[in-house]
Scaffold this motif. Structure first.
Motif, PDB file in Angstrom:
ATOM      1  N   VAL A 403       0.850  -1.203   0.000  1.00 14.24           N
ATOM      2  CA  VAL A 403       0.000   0.000   0.000  1.00 14.24           C
ATOM      3  C   VAL A 403       0.878   1.243   0.000  1.00 14.24           C
ATOM      4  CG1 VAL A 403      -1.627   1.374   1.386  1.00 14.24           C
ATOM      5  CG2 VAL A 403      -2.028  -1.083   1.068  1.00 14.24           C
ATOM      6  N   GLU A 421      -4.469  -2.345  -3.773  1.00 15.12           N
ATOM      7  CA  GLU A 421      -3.600  -2.731  -2.655  1.00 15.12           C
ATOM      8  C   GLU A 421      -4.316  -2.561  -1.310  1.00 15.12           C
ATOM      9  OE1 GLU A 421      -1.085  -4.353  -3.091  1.00 15.12           O
ATOM     10  OE2 GLU A 421      -0.555  -3.964  -5.183  1.00 15.12           O
ATOM     11  N   LEU A 422      -5.124  -1.529  -1.213  1.00 17.68           N
ATOM     12  CA  LEU A 422      -5.908  -1.361   0.027  1.00 17.68           C
ATOM     13  C   LEU A 422      -6.894  -2.519   0.187  1.00 17.68           C
ATOM     14  CD1 LEU A 422      -6.603   2.485   0.017  1.00 17.68           C
ATOM     15  CD2 LEU A 422      -5.349   1.211   1.775  1.00 17.68           C
TER      16      LEU A 422
END
Length: 489
Positions: A403, A421-422
């Motif tokens: 992240v 990515e989160l």
């Protein structure tokens, strides 16, 4: 082949005996009485007519069903021995007589049965309470009475109230639904001249009246529609129909399955919230709201000719029976894990799910935290899982750094990469929750509630300082926030 004449002795008065019954009693065939605790037995004694009774079985057996089965088996043997016998029961043979029901199941299997009718206890009871049964009358057996027998929208009679113990059991069930003060009728010796007694009492006094015996019955009046204090599913359906009618509510009339679909999710969450808060009154209210959503969808579908509530209850019950073979069939399971495994296996067979990917795709479209938990759980069933929580925690660290990496590269304009990515990070956190048997949805909700509570403390403190939050600097609010964290919530 043996033959049994089943004779009805009427409610109790000798004058109520029919000519057909009197003729059979005097036929010379042997007479067997379910019980001699009945006023018409005087006719036998006055006329020196022999009989045998089965009262001794009631004293010997602890359960009524065992009494009834013994009587039936003995009568069949007697019919084989004597070829033709008379079996006499109180009232009308076809009203509230379990032994007659069991005997009729044996008819044609080497046994001939003929019914000779008698006046039932129903006629004198409705005359005593002065209620016309045309508007609905239900008759139930007091020895097996349970809450499912209750129908608040019609009158009903509870018979077979043999003793104070049976009356006490009935009282507890009635109190749960009607309350202690609801007025009912207790009737003794209905149809017997000069011996009839009618008691109008509140439910709580049911097992306190002077006389309760084999000739005691209870009459429960339906709930008054004008001053109604309790309602059942039928009432909710009627209310929903009214709301959707031309005389109803403009908002309710225009709703569709699509327009109210989010309400189901909202109401389900409010049920969960009430459970988390251990709020019983709130739980009652919120479960009612959730039930209303089901009734709402049923009414919309019924108007369209698609389905009604009976379709839902039928499919549900069929599914419950099918998926519990360890209860309804011979399949044996010992642990709850086996029950869950069998439930899922049967569910997948039912839906034609053949591959593990199909199993993952079959995960319902729940809120994302719940859905990710279930997907991970299903993947774990085939061994695609970490061996311990340490692997899941390491994955959280890995996703965290990815992240950071994607944020640092945001100048390149790839916001989608940050979102991805989160998502991976959240998915990894959910995996940790699963390993620790923590529901991520509940955990996050608790944190949200904790945040709100601390924010409230912070705001109260700011007011005491004579300042509004929006006038404070972030550093000042941080100080108040840290003080709020010291409070036990």
């Amino acid at each position: 082949m043996g033959k049994i004449y089943i004779l009805g002795l009427g409610p109790g008065d000798i004058d109520s005996l029919t000519l057909g019954v009197v003729k059979r009693i005097n036929s010379g065939d042997r007479n067997f009485l379910r019980t001699e605790n009945h006023p018409t037995v005087k006719y036998f004694k006055d006329n020196n007519i022999d009989y045998e009774s089965y009262d001794y079985v009631y004293e010997r057996e602890e359960e009524f069903i065992k009494v009834y089965k013994h009587i039936v088996n003995d009568l069949i043997n007697k019919a084989k021995t004597y070829k033709v016998i008379n079996y006499l029961v109180p009232g009308n043979p076809m009203v509230a007589e379990k032994t007659v029901e069991l005997l009729l199941e044996k008819e044609g299997k080497g046994l001939d049965i003929e019914l000779v009718t008698g006046v039932s206890f129903i006629e004198p009871m409705v005359e005593l309470v002065k209620n016309d049964p045309i508007n609905g009358l239900k008759i139930v057996d007091g020895t097996i009475f349970n809450v499912n027998d209750i129908d608040i929208n019609i009158d009903y009679i509870i018979t077979q109230v043999y003793n104070r113990r049976v009356a006490s059991d009935i009282k507890l069930i009635l109190s749960e639904v009607y309350g202690d003060e609801y007025e009912i009728y207790v009737i003794n010796r209905a149809g017997i001249k000069e011996e009839e007694k009618l008691h109008k009492i509140p439910v709580y006094q049911l097992d306190r009246i002077d006389r309760i015996d084999s000739l005691t019955s209870i009459y429960i009046p339906k709930v008054d529609k004008i001053i109604k204090k309790i309602y059942d599913i039928a009432d909710i359906i009627d209310t929903m129909k009214l709301l959707r009618s031309e005389k109803g509510c403009p908002w309710d009339k225009k709703q569709t399955h699509q327009s109210i679909r989010e309400s189901v999710i909202e109401e389900a969450y409010e049920v969960v919230d009430a459970i988390d808060n251990e709020d019983i009154d709130g739980l009652i209210e919120e479960l009612g709201d959730l039930l209303f959503q089901i009734i709402f969808h049923c009414e919309i579908a019924s108007e369209e000719g698609r389905f009604n509530l009976y379709h839902i209850t039928t499919e549900l019950n069929k599914k419950l029976i099918y998926r519990h073979p360890h209860v309804f069939n011979e399949k044996k399971v010992e642990k709850s894990d086996e029950v869950v495994y069998n439930w899922n296996k049967l569910k997948y067979e039912e839906r034609g799910i053949l591959t593990y990917t199909d199993i993952l795709k079959d995960t319902p479209k729940l809120p994302s935290l719940m859905r990710s938990y279930k997907v991970q759980e299903r993947a774990g069933q085939v061994g695609f899982d970490w061996s311990s929580v340490d692997g899941a925690l390491d994955k959280v660290k890995e996703e965290y750094y990815e992240v950071i990496e994607s944020i640092n590269a945001i100048e390149g304009g790839d916001v989608g990469k940050v979102e991805e990515e989160l998502g991976d990070l959240l998915f990894a956190v959910v995996n940790v929750c699963r390993f620790l048997n923590v529901n991520p949805e509940i955990a996050l909700n608790r944190t949200v509630n904790k945040f709100i509570d601390r924010f409230e403390i912070m705001e109260v403190k700011s007011r005491k300082m004579g300042k509004k939050l929006e006038e404070m600097t972030l550093e000042e609010m941080d100080i108040l926030w840290n003080e709020a964290k010291l409070h036990k919530l």
